[in-house]
Enzyme design. Structure first.
Site, mmCIF file in Angstrom:
data_model
loop_
_atom_site.group_PDB
_atom_site.id
_atom_site.type_symbol
_atom_site.label_atom_id
_atom_site.label_comp_id
_atom_site.label_asym_id
_atom_site.label_seq_id
_atom_site.Cartn_x
_atom_site.Cartn_y
_atom_site.Cartn_z
ATOM 1 N N LYS A 1 0.839 -1.198 0.000
ATOM 2 C CA LYS A 1 0.000 0.000 0.000
ATOM 3 C C LYS A 1 0.875 1.251 0.000
ATOM 4 C CE LYS A 1 -3.836 -2.423 2.195
ATOM 5 N NZ LYS A 1 -4.584 -2.728 3.433
ATOM 6 N N GLN B 1 -4.437 -1.016 9.524
ATOM 7 C CA GLN B 1 -4.292 -2.352 8.945
ATOM 8 C C GLN B 1 -4.834 -3.405 9.922
ATOM 9 O OE1 GLN B 1 -3.150 -3.142 5.810
ATOM 10 N NE2 GLN B 1 -3.731 -5.259 6.264
ATOM 11 N N ASP C 1 -10.761 3.332 4.115
ATOM 12 C CA ASP C 1 -11.195 1.933 4.034
ATOM 13 C C ASP C 1 -12.722 1.814 4.084
ATOM 14 O OD1 ASP C 1 -9.292 0.023 3.545
ATOM 15 O OD2 ASP C 1 -8.812 -0.385 5.641
#
Lengths: 280, 280
Positions: free
Chosen positions: A50, A94, A117
């Site tokens: 990422k 994460q 997200d």
């Protein structure tokens, strides 16, 4: 019939290139704060990818690596700091977190404007209410693949297998917003194959290797496979692609189908977030 | 076959009586603030019924009637005042609002803990994420009716016709949480009758008088009708109950089916909100 196989890597590369071009036109680059807690090797790889793609798109990499034994309060303080930092336009926590931490509570501290997200209650609510907002990356990537092949969703019967908060449920909402009829199936669904055979568009995110075989696919259907599993014979998805491609009209491969779209859409979300709330 | 007709009035009366008994055990009664803006006659009747049933259940009626020409800022200030008032355990903003007001923005000022209509982004997100929270009253009432008749939802194929934020979409989430397979249909669905015929449980909230006829019902199905329409021949629902009851296993009448459940569930939500955040 031999199905068209979507090249997700190529589509993802196209999204990344477009995002990079648009980032280059911004007065200040977006800043993505990936937060990695602990040293889970798989999470470390995901975060590294990422960060790399973020940097390649011209965005600022504002990564934070926190020790695995960090307390809830200390982790919350870091999220709060990122939330109030105007240089940070997107925050990604994460998952999974070490088990002593309350992941949902930490995610809720991310302002919806930086929730790249799309996992907070407010982002989820905005999606369900049909309001503008940041959406979870993987189902958003599936939508881009569907658009790439010119799939007609309005009035189509779409079936989503799996009802996770990360994929299945937001997937169903996105399809519904595009005026598809949507059926959500899961482990308790009776005669899964029969329900799947009604699908013009079948999205499989069940987390079960090769769950969907040729008996579960209508001739000519579009089949998108979100699963990825490591087996003795290499990677496979939730769809038994070798047999399904004889029947389906379109399939996604594993690897190289839906997978590459997730980070591409993360970049897109980070760009969107920065545009909506530019650094001042 | 002649379908069982659910007596929604009786079930709603049972819910109200139970809520009243539980309210009587609380150290301080819950306080419901209904907010009516303007003088829409239908809204005035709805609010009057809510206030009366609230008082009958032993709750405090903290009604506010605001002038129809109130500004957004002044209306927001009232909601903020109710939000911070510890005597107010539930807030209900009666819709629709006068067109110059931004209803969604006012609703978002209601804290999720007091959101007894379950309409804020956070309440919607909590439902979609499967977290505890306050749910929209009408779909919650449908769930109570299904439980009342002992409907088995796990693995059942359920079809929801309509995708409103108030009924259809939260209905689908509630059914999914109970492990049903769920299909959401709407005005763009192709061959609606065929899709509805797959339903073991059919919930109709389309807002179209007598949309669902006998050709759209599987023999023995449970059919719940959320619609209510005033016609020349009296009230009717979204289901053509006269013909459907010959085929279905269970139907709800209009009036006297789902309708009475809405206020009963509002009382239940107000009780739940007060329990979770008691007046101190």
């Amino acid at each position: 019939m031999n199905a068209l196989v979507i090249d997700g890597r190529a589509v993802a590369a196209g999204v990344r290139a477009r995002v990079a071009r648009e980032v280059a036109t911004l007065p200040t680059p977006p800043g993505l704060a990936t937060v990695l807690i602990g040293d889970d090797p798989a999470s470390a790889i995901y975060v590294r990818n990422k960060r790399r793609q973020c940097a390649e798109a011209g965005m600022r990499d504002l990564h934070r690596h926190l020790p695995g034994e960090i307390t809830q309060e200390a982790a919350a303080a870091v999220v709060d700091e990122l939330a109030s930092d105007p240089q940070v336009t997107g925050i990604l926590l994460q998952l999974p977190l070490p088990p002593h931490l309350d992941a949902a509570a930490l995610i809720e501290r991310i302002p919806p404007e930086k929730d790249v997200d799309g996992l907070t209650e407010r982002s989820t609510g905005r999606l369900a209410l049909g309001r503008p907002g940041l959406r979870p990356c993987t189902p958003e990537g599936v939508m881009v693949l569907l658009d790439e092949i010119g799939a007609v969703l309005e009035g189509a019967h779409t079936v989503v297998v799996g009802r996770s908060n990360l994929v299945g449920k937001p997937m169903a909402q996105l399809l519904l917003q595009r005026n598809a009829t949507v059926t959500v199936c899961h482990s308790r669904t009776r005669d899964l194959a029969a329900v799947c055979r009604t699908a013009d568009v079948l999205v499989v995110a069940a987390g079960v290797p090769r769950l969907i075989g040729e008996d579960a696919v209508k001739p000519g259907a579009i089949v998108l496979d979100v699963g990825i599993h490591r087996t003795e014979n290499g990677l496979c998805g939730d769809v038994d692609t070798d047999t399904v491609r004889e029947i389906a009209g379109v399939v996604t491969p594993v690897p190289g189908g839906v997978g590459p779209m997730t980070i591409a859409m993360l970049l897109q979300n980070t760009l969107t977030a920065a545009r909506e709330n530019p650094i001042t």
